[in-house]
Design an enzyme around this catalytic site. Structure first.
Site, PDB file in Angstrom:
ATOM      1  N   ASP A 122      21.112  27.422  69.899  1.00 37.53           N
ATOM      2  CA  ASP A 122      20.516  27.064  68.602  1.00 37.53           C
ATOM      3  C   ASP A 122      20.768  28.127  67.557  1.00 37.53           C
ATOM      4  OD1 ASP A 122      19.012  25.162  70.426  1.00 37.53           O
ATOM      5  OD2 ASP A 122      18.421  24.562  68.406  1.00 37.53           O
ATOM      6  N   GLY A 152      19.074  18.836  68.617  1.00 38.05           N
ATOM      7  CA  GLY A 152      20.305  19.549  68.952  1.00 38.05           C
ATOM      8  C   GLY A 152      20.828  20.214  67.687  1.00 38.05           C
TER       9      GLY A 152
HETATM   10  O1  MRU Z   1      14.682  20.998  71.082  1.00 35.70           O
HETATM   11  P1  MRU Z   1      16.110  20.514  71.091  1.00 35.70           P
HETATM   12  O2  MRU Z   1      16.314  19.334  71.955  1.00 35.70           O
HETATM   13  O3  MRU Z   1      16.623  20.329  69.683  1.00 35.70           O
HETATM   14  O4  MRU Z   1      16.922  21.711  71.728  1.00 35.70           O
HETATM   15  C1  MRU Z   1      18.304  21.601  71.810  1.00 35.70           C
HETATM   16  C2  MRU Z   1      18.962  22.705  72.535  1.00 35.70           C
HETATM   17  O5  MRU Z   1      18.339  23.662  72.954  1.00 35.70           O
HETATM   18  C3  MRU Z   1      20.455  22.625  72.670  1.00 35.70           C
HETATM   19  O6  MRU Z   1      20.883  23.275  73.825  1.00 35.70           O
HETATM   20  C4  MRU Z   1      21.123  23.314  71.466  1.00 35.70           C
HETATM   21  O7  MRU Z   1      20.604  22.831  70.270  1.00 35.70           O
HETATM   22  C5  MRU Z   1      22.587  23.154  71.477  1.00 35.70           C
HETATM   23  S1  MRU Z   1      23.100  21.537  71.013  1.00 35.70           S
HETATM   24  C6  MRU Z   1      24.781  21.471  71.008  1.00 35.70           C
END
Ligand code: MRU
Length: 346
Positions: free
Chosen positions: A237, A47
């Site tokens: 992200d 995240g």
């Molecule tokens: O691969 P991840 O689990 O790190 O991806 C996370 C996401 O796509 C979330 O939606 C994003 O980081 C926002 S977290 C507040």
């Protein structure tokens, strides 16, 4: 909130091992820089905001054992540690933002004794963690104005307490709306291939007493067609200056479907996720991950040997599909190129 995603304890980074949820709630203590990087690449911590915090605390762990006696030697070690963490995951800008902030803080204090610079860096990392908590509450407060009593909201991946220091961004808005006594139902996409929706968001929302309905990703269109969804709310992200948004793979599909069904599509993130140095989404580096994530389920192969796999972890949602971007500064509406640069969202 009861969930402690990432904290500083006993001179180490204490995290929930998110790769084990929801079957096991297990905490890990990361004491070495290699452990921090491994936890990031294997999504034990994940995240965008949580990655920024992990990177900042990772620097603290990394330089803790430094025996450098002067600034040039220390600067060199710091840079090595930064480079090591920079190469962990490419898309979430918060990771790079936090590392830059740590370097700047060290440089501003380069005339101080090395033990003092180490102490200042630890303070800075903890500040990043504490600021994230405040930021998420503000996002929640601003964004809850968009949620009506009785709404059914669809979300994707996990943009909750588990993706941040606590409370979350997209889910923070739902927590705040619930605190305001609005009754909300949440549909959660399972989020193939690593199932952040099924494993993490469903778990987190149930802990907080929400009504949660889990669907497979490809059911989202039908659910919208059936008129079950009032709003879509996701995290990010990286957001480019024009509002194009990188988020978990499948977000783009949802945004296009939302347009077809006249459903508002909202992105929530801290302003540190907005990368004004990138004009549009085509410049955002999108992580590609191991084929095993698709060919295997729980370590058991389900696809025939020899099949080629394409596994991008993120996609870009063009700004034209986004109704508003909610940050701690406010609700930014199109044209994002203007409203993201303004002091307050419009
Ligand atoms: O691969 P991840 O689990 O790190 O991806 C996370 C996401 O796509 C979330 O939606 C994003 O980081 C926002 S977290 C507040």
């Amino acid at each position: 909130m009861a969930i402690e995603t990432i904290i500083w304890e006993k001179n180490s980074i204490k995290i929930i091992d998110q790769s084990q949820l929801p079957l096991k709630l297990e905490y890990l203590y990361l004491k070495e820089i290699d452990q921090v990087r491994e936890a990031i690449t294997s999504l034990k911590i994940r995240g965008a905001p949580a990655l920024g915090i992990a990177a900042a605390l990772g620097i603290v762990v990394g330089i803790q054992s430094s025996s450098a006696q002067n600034w040039p030697d220390f600067r060199e070690e710091l840079q090595k540690t930064v480079n090591f963490l920079r190469s962990s995951r490419p898309t979430a800008v918060n990771l790079f933002w936090a590392l830059e902030r740590m370097i700047r803080r060290a440089e501003e204090n380069n005339e101080r004794p090395i033990p003092e610079i180490k102490r200042i860096l630890q303070e800075e990392a903890l500040k990043i963690l504490e600021e994230d908590k405040i930021c998420n509450r503000r996002i929640g407060q601003k964004g809850a104005a968009l949620i009506s009593d009785g709404d059914t909201v669809l979300t994707h991946c996990n943009a909750g307490a588990l993706a941040t220091a606590d409370y979350g961004t997209a889910l923070g808005i739902l927590y705040r709306a619930k605190e305001e006594k609005k009754k909300i139902r949440v549909y959660v996409d399972e989020t193939r291939p690593l199932l952040q929706g099924a494993r993490l968001t469903a778990w987190e929302l149930l802990q907080e007493g929400f009504k949660v309905t889990l669907i497979c990703d490809h059911m989202a269109g039908a659910v919208m067609q059936e008129g079950k969804i009032d709003k879509i709310l996701v995290g990010a992200d990286r957001v480019a200056a024009n509002g194009d948004t990188a988020n978990k793979i499948g977000t783009y599909t949802l945004a296009v479907l939302a347009r077809e069904h006249h459903i508002p599509f909202y992105v929530a993130c801290p302003f540190s996720t907005v990368d004004l140095s990138i004009p549009g989404g085509e410049k955002i580096s999108l992580e590609k991950r191991s084929p095993d994530e698709i060919t295997q389920i729980n370590g058991k192969r389900i696809a025939p040997k020899g099949v080629e796999v394409y596994n991008p972890a993120f996609d870009i949602t063009p700004a034209k599909y986004i109704t508003a971007i909610i940050t701690e500064k406010g609700i930014h509406r199109p044209p994002f190129i203007k409203t993201l640069r303004g002091k307050e969202g419009k």
